[in-house]
Every structure is written in C-alpha cells, then in structure tokens.
Design an enzyme around this catalytic site. Structure first.
Site, PDB file in Angstrom:
ATOM      1  N   ARG A   1      50.232  53.602  39.888  1.00  0.00           N
ATOM      2  CA  ARG A   1      51.638  53.873  40.159  1.00  0.00           C
ATOM      3  C   ARG A   1      51.832  55.280  40.686  1.00  0.00           C
ATOM      4  O   ARG A   1      51.469  56.243  40.021  1.00  0.00           O
ATOM      5  CB  ARG A   1      52.425  53.720  38.856  1.00  0.00           C
ATOM      6  CG  ARG A   1      53.248  52.482  38.908  1.00  0.00           C
ATOM      7  CD  ARG A   1      54.241  52.326  37.859  1.00  0.00           C
ATOM      8  NE  ARG A   1      53.872  52.813  36.543  1.00  0.00           N
ATOM      9  CZ  ARG A   1      54.671  52.706  35.499  1.00  0.00           C
ATOM     10  NH1 ARG A   1      55.819  52.122  35.623  1.00  0.00           N
ATOM     11  NH2 ARG A   1      54.302  53.162  34.331  1.00  0.00           N
TER      12      ARG A   1
ATOM     13  N   LYS B   1      34.897  40.868  31.574  1.00  0.00           N
ATOM     14  CA  LYS B   1      35.782  42.012  31.868  1.00  0.00           C
ATOM     15  C   LYS B   1      35.806  42.952  30.666  1.00  0.00           C
ATOM     16  O   LYS B   1      35.814  44.172  30.827  1.00  0.00           O
ATOM     17  CB  LYS B   1      37.191  41.480  32.201  1.00  0.00           C
ATOM     18  CG  LYS B   1      38.233  42.538  32.503  1.00  0.00           C
ATOM     19  CD  LYS B   1      38.156  42.985  33.946  1.00  0.00           C
ATOM     20  CE  LYS B   1      38.890  44.259  34.325  1.00  0.00           C
ATOM     21  NZ  LYS B   1      40.154  44.550  33.780  1.00  0.00           N
TER      22      LYS B   1
HETATM   23  O1  PAF Z   1      40.555  49.799  33.195  1.00  0.00           O
HETATM   24  C1  PAF Z   1      40.185  50.139  34.328  1.00  0.00           C
HETATM   25  O2  PAF Z   1      40.371  51.258  34.791  1.00  0.00           O
HETATM   26  C2  PAF Z   1      39.499  49.100  35.210  1.00  0.00           C
HETATM   27  O3  PAF Z   1      39.558  47.863  34.552  1.00  0.00           O
HETATM   28  C3  PAF Z   1      38.055  49.432  35.617  1.00  0.00           C
HETATM   29  C4  PAF Z   1      37.428  48.195  36.168  1.00  0.00           C
HETATM   30  C5  PAF Z   1      37.243  49.954  34.458  1.00  0.00           C
HETATM   31  C6  PAF Z   1      38.018  50.409  36.748  1.00  0.00           C
HETATM   32  O4  PAF Z   1      38.450  51.687  36.455  1.00  0.00           O
END
Ligand code: PAF
Length: 298
Positions: free
Chosen positions: A129, A180
């Site tokens: 942002r 993730k």
């Molecule tokens: O949280 C984050 O910033 C992102 O998911 C990642 C992939 C770690 C990249 O900075």
C-alpha cells in the site's frame, strides 16, 4: 449476479475489489469507518493506475444472504471480525473466502458454525500500500482457491477467476496452505530479525536455519517433504529478493505480526504432537520480543 463484499482496503483486498468492479460485478467494501456511503480506491499494476468508487456495506445482514465475502484481514483480526459479522446478522450459510498468512486463525469459531461455507485463497501476488487507499501490485503471481471442508467448485468461481487471473481451483487447498506456511515461517521471521529485504537470506547461516524450519514443519505434517519445502523457500527468496516481507513491514509500522499463526502455530503443533520444533519456537519467541520493543502497547 453475485454480490461480492470485500473486507478491508488492504493491499490485496483493494486489487480484488477493483478487479471485480472492472469486470462489471456488484462489489461492496466492508470497512471500519462506515460514515461514508462510497469509498474511492486506487490500484496500480505496472504503472497503469485505475480508480474505483465502491459502495460501503453498512451491515453484514444488509449485504444479503447470497453475498460472497472476500476476507483479506490479518490472521489475528479474523476472529474479532467474524464475531462482529455474526453480531450484525451474517447469514447462517455465509460464503466466506479467507486469505491471510498462517494457520489456526478463528479455527474454533469456524468449527462452531458448520453451515458457513469457508474457502481459502492462497496467493503469490506481491502487493503493498502506497497510502491508505492506493495499492500497488508489485509482482503478478498466481492464486489458488479451494474449500476448507470438501465441497464442489461454486458457480461464482469462473467469474472470480476471470476477474483476477490466474486463479486455479484446487481440491487440496490445505496442502497449498501448508506450503505457503512453510515459506512464511522460513522467510518472515529471519528477514525481520535481519531487518532487511528477503535477499539477505541467501547467506549460509540463513540456509542452515531455513533447513531446520522446513525439517520441523515436515515432522509436524508428514504429508510434506522437507527438501521440497526448502527448495520452494529458496525460489521465493530469489523471486522476492528486493521485497521487505509483511512481518518486517508490520514491525516497522508498530503493528502486531502474524507470528502466532506462523512459527507460533508450528511450535504449538510440536507440543501437541510431542515433536521437537525448537527452531520454530525460538524464532517465535525472538519475534515476540521484537514486537514488544517496537510497540510496548501491543
Ligand atoms: O509475507 C510476505 O511478505 C510474503 O508472503 C512473502 C512470500 C514471504 C514475500 O515477502
């Protein structure tokens, strides 16, 4: 036509709201400040700026029983938000698309509402942002959507996928979430402690820690392979070398981080399953100390 209610005007939420609105969909914004009937948001993708003026959703009940909620709040904000929506008359069979870093957020509350249709959105888009109502899409990634508890692909999926491609439906979103999770558990605390962009993690000392984080996660969830997790982490580090991760951005802004839902979650899983997850527990502790010193009011 489906009504979409996007919660928050954070970096990612703004892009989904703007994309759906450009596709001619019925989109409303659900925000904390509901004095205004309309909100103007600006989104930029590769220096192409677009402006959208979207109506503000006044209560959960007013959104209607068939609305699809796109919830882009931080992991720790999810439970209070859902409680507020319930108070405002969120329908019993609400359709909720949830997207945040980490695992375990509002889990008990979601279990208490078995009629909610919960979908998880995992995305690799890199957004930030510039100011409160202006979001920049820095890196175009890929997104996956799937049902938390086995369910067929909903009819509105094709509309969503066409509005903000590439979006793929998956019957195994849980696996994607774990992948993730491992990426965030490895990158976020280490880059935050180094107070640097993700590229700092190409050092040998970081490699050793990343390996340990991935090994512990693969012990907690036997469906995962430590080598695969580690390879993915290094790929993301390469792709986002110049980015400051979300946790470092939170610390810098004096905000609460998502640590309890990242390494803190793995640490709790370790205790529950009697598996040693020392590296994840230590990282969680170190981030909590940093968080408290960055903002003692948290
Ligand atoms: O949280 C984050 O910033 C992102 O998911 C990642 C992939 C770690 C990249 O900075």
């Amino acid at each position: 036509m489906t009504r979409w209610v996007v919660v928050g005007t954070g970096a990612l939420g703004s892009h989904w709201a703007a994309a759906l609105s450009r596709a001619g969909e019925d989109v409303q914004l659900y925000v904390r400040d509901r004095q205004h009937k309309q909100l103007d948001i600006t989104t930029s993708v590769h220096e192409q700026i677009s402006h959208s003026s979207l109506p503000v959703c006044q209560t959960a009940a007013a959104a209607g029983k068939d609305a699809v909620w796109l919830v882009f709040v931080k992991a720790w904000q999810l439970e209070p938000l859902l409680l507020q929506l319930v108070d405002e008359g969120l329908p019993q069979q609400a359709q909720l698309i949830v997207s945040h870093n980490g695992m375990g957020a509002a889990e008990e509350l979601i279990q208490e509402h078995p009629d909610w249709q919960v979908f998880d959105l995992v995305t690799t888009h890199g957004a930030w942002r510039q100011d409160r109502y202006h979001s920049i899409l820095a890196g175009l990634g890929h997104s996956w959507l799937g049902a938390r508890h086995a369910a067929a692909q909903p009819q509105w999926f094709t509309t969503l996928a066409a509005a903000f491609p590439p979006l793929t439906w998956t019957d195994d979103i849980t696996l994607r979430r774990w992948h993730k999770l491992a990426i965030n558990c490895a990158i976020n605390p280490l880059a935050t402690l180094a107070q640097s962009s993700n590229g700092v993690l190409r050092s040998d000392s970081a490699r050793t820690k990343i390996r340990a984080v991935c090994e512990e996660i693969a012990k907690v969830n036997l469906a995962l392979d430590a080598n695969e997790l580690e390879a993915q982490v290094h790929e993301v580090i390469r792709a986002t070398a110049g980015n400051r991760c979300s946790m470092l951005q939170d610390i810098t802004a004096g905000r609460r981080t998502e640590i309890d839902y990242l390494n803190g979650f793995i640490c709790r899983q370790g205790v529950e399953k009697q598996i040693v997850t020392r590296t994840n527990c230590e990282l969680a502790d170190q981030i909590r100390v940093l968080e408290a010193s960055a903002n003692p009011q948290l």
